[in-house]
Write a protein that holds these residues in place. Structure first.
Motif, mmCIF file in Angstrom:
data_model
loop_
_atom_site.group_PDB
_atom_site.id
_atom_site.type_symbol
_atom_site.label_atom_id
_atom_site.label_comp_id
_atom_site.label_asym_id
_atom_site.label_seq_id
_atom_site.Cartn_x
_atom_site.Cartn_y
_atom_site.Cartn_z
ATOM 1 N N TYR A 35 0.637 -1.020 0.539
ATOM 2 C CA TYR A 35 0.459 -0.010 -0.311
ATOM 3 C C TYR A 35 0.925 1.865 -0.595
ATOM 4 O O TYR A 35 2.152 1.098 0.549
ATOM 5 C CB TYR A 35 -1.088 -0.054 1.383
ATOM 6 C CG TYR A 35 -2.157 -0.905 1.364
ATOM 7 C CD1 TYR A 35 -2.185 -1.866 1.385
ATOM 8 C CD2 TYR A 35 -2.927 -0.478 0.599
ATOM 9 C CE1 TYR A 35 -3.144 -2.880 0.928
ATOM 10 C CE2 TYR A 35 -4.423 -1.367 0.827
ATOM 11 C CZ TYR A 35 -4.132 -2.376 1.065
ATOM 12 O OH TYR A 35 -5.399 -3.430 0.989
ATOM 13 N N GLN A 37 0.529 5.577 1.433
ATOM 14 C CA GLN A 37 0.234 6.815 1.739
ATOM 15 C C GLN A 37 0.917 7.317 1.963
ATOM 16 O O GLN A 37 1.535 7.504 2.519
ATOM 17 C CB GLN A 37 -0.091 5.515 2.947
ATOM 18 C CG GLN A 37 -0.867 6.731 3.924
ATOM 19 C CD GLN A 37 -0.853 6.624 5.812
ATOM 20 O OE1 GLN A 37 0.117 5.696 6.460
ATOM 21 N NE2 GLN A 37 -1.946 6.735 6.091
ATOM 22 N N PRO A 43 -4.251 4.557 4.026
ATOM 23 C CA PRO A 43 -3.314 3.661 2.744
ATOM 24 C C PRO A 43 -4.100 3.536 1.263
ATOM 25 O O PRO A 43 -5.404 3.568 1.898
ATOM 26 C CB PRO A 43 -2.888 2.451 3.542
ATOM 27 C CG PRO A 43 -3.445 2.791 4.464
ATOM 28 C CD PRO A 43 -4.417 3.910 5.013
ATOM 29 N N LEU A 91 3.472 0.639 3.043
ATOM 30 C CA LEU A 91 3.496 0.013 4.295
ATOM 31 C C LEU A 91 3.048 -1.608 2.776
ATOM 32 O O LEU A 91 2.006 -1.639 2.467
ATOM 33 C CB LEU A 91 1.572 0.606 4.130
ATOM 34 C CG LEU A 91 1.815 1.613 5.279
ATOM 35 C CD1 LEU A 91 0.588 1.741 5.323
ATOM 36 C CD2 LEU A 91 2.700 1.368 6.670
ATOM 37 N N PHE A 109 0.733 -5.026 9.197
ATOM 38 C CA PHE A 109 0.909 -3.558 8.558
ATOM 39 C C PHE A 109 2.323 -4.308 9.491
ATOM 40 O O PHE A 109 2.564 -4.039 10.686
ATOM 41 C CB PHE A 109 0.385 -2.844 8.743
ATOM 42 C CG PHE A 109 -1.076 -2.973 7.133
ATOM 43 C CD1 PHE A 109 -2.443 -2.907 7.783
ATOM 44 C CD2 PHE A 109 -0.459 -2.259 6.011
ATOM 45 C CE1 PHE A 109 -3.627 -2.581 6.665
ATOM 46 C CE2 PHE A 109 -1.642 -2.169 5.430
ATOM 47 C CZ PHE A 109 -2.860 -1.918 5.987
ATOM 48 N N GLY A 110 3.585 -3.646 8.470
ATOM 49 C CA GLY A 110 4.859 -3.395 9.032
ATOM 50 C C GLY A 110 4.843 -2.303 9.354
ATOM 51 O O GLY A 110 3.657 -1.312 9.029
ATOM 52 N N GLU A 111 5.713 -1.106 9.374
ATOM 53 C CA GLU A 111 5.361 -0.094 10.375
ATOM 54 C C GLU A 111 5.836 1.042 8.885
ATOM 55 O O GLU A 111 5.811 2.097 9.144
ATOM 56 C CB GLU A 111 6.691 0.547 11.021
ATOM 57 C CG GLU A 111 7.084 -0.764 11.935
ATOM 58 C CD GLU A 111 8.111 -0.339 13.234
ATOM 59 O OE1 GLU A 111 7.856 -0.347 14.593
ATOM 60 O OE2 GLU A 111 9.394 -0.786 12.718
#
Lengths: 118, 113
Positions: A35, A37, A43, A91, A109-111
């Motif tokens: 994604y 953002q 996102p 993301l 989700f990751g950071e």
């Protein structure tokens, strides 16, 4: 690892440079999403992999964006000839579910990788 | 064309009071809705969801209400706590459209002690 890991966390690129962003999903997770953002926005979907197969790339904004997941685990999002409008947080998200089973279930989700194009 | 909208970019509430976050959508194909919470420099984390066959789903201090005819959903947090201060995203999915989520622009919540 325990969660989705992304690298680099922060990247500053000069306009026209190529960048590569890496995602390590949770071990064993079949599905992987990217994604984008932009600042102050939610996102936006870029692409979806089920194992190594890229099943949906409808959100990739241009042919400068390319994603791969050759062995069905780690994924790389590559942006060629970066432009200022590419500045965003990218993301990655993953899930142990796939296909129709994904519907109605959460993804992790990751950071994110923060990309700034100057 | 934004298919999911969160019209309030920010919300400030006193600790212990109710926080109400709103979300509107335009695509009638959406049939599953989620709320995500995001702290600075972290990825979004899942909070609560609701299927279009329901009009309410509750999980502890969090309740989501869905009004299909109005294409509107809301998230209620009661009582609000300082740790709830974060950005909240509404997201929607359509079974027919695959696995992608469509997100709103987010609402920043500040809970004051």
């Amino acid at each position: 690892g325990a969660g989705v890991s992304q690298s680099p966390r922060y990247k500053v690129a000069k306009r026209g440079q190529d960048v590569a962003l890496r995602c390590d999903p949770i071990s064993g997770h079949v599905s992987l999403f990217w994604y984008q953002q932009a600042l102050g926005q939610g996102p936006e979907f870029l692409t979806y992999f089920q194992n190594e197969a890229q099943l949906d790339k409808s959100g990739l904004p241009s042919d400068r964006f390319f994603a791969e997941r050759p062995e069905g685990s780690v994924s790389t999002l590559k942006i060629q000839r970066t432009q200022q409008e590419d500045s965003a947080v990218y993301l990655c998200a993953s899930s142990y579910l796939a296909g129709a089973e994904l519907y109605g279930n959460t993804i992790y989700f990751g950071e994110g990788s923060w990309l700034t194009v100057v | 064309d934004q298919q999911v909208k969160q019209n309030s970019p920010s919300l400030s509430v006193q600790e212990g009071r109710i926080s109400i976050l709103n979300c509107d959508y335009t695509n009638s194909m959406f049939d599953y809705f989620l709320w995500y919470k995001k702290y600075p420099a972290e990825g979004p984390t899942f909070l609560i969801s609701i299927s279009s066959i329901k009009d309410k789903n509750e999980d502890g201090r969090f309740t989501v209400f869905l009004n299909k005819s109005a294409k509107h959903l809301s998230l209620h947090i009661v009582p609000s706590q300082p740790g709830d201060s974060a950005v909240y995203f509404c997201a929607a999915s359509a079974k027919a459209a695959g696995n992608k989520l469509t997100f709103g622009g987010g609402t920043r919540v500040l809970v004051k002690p």
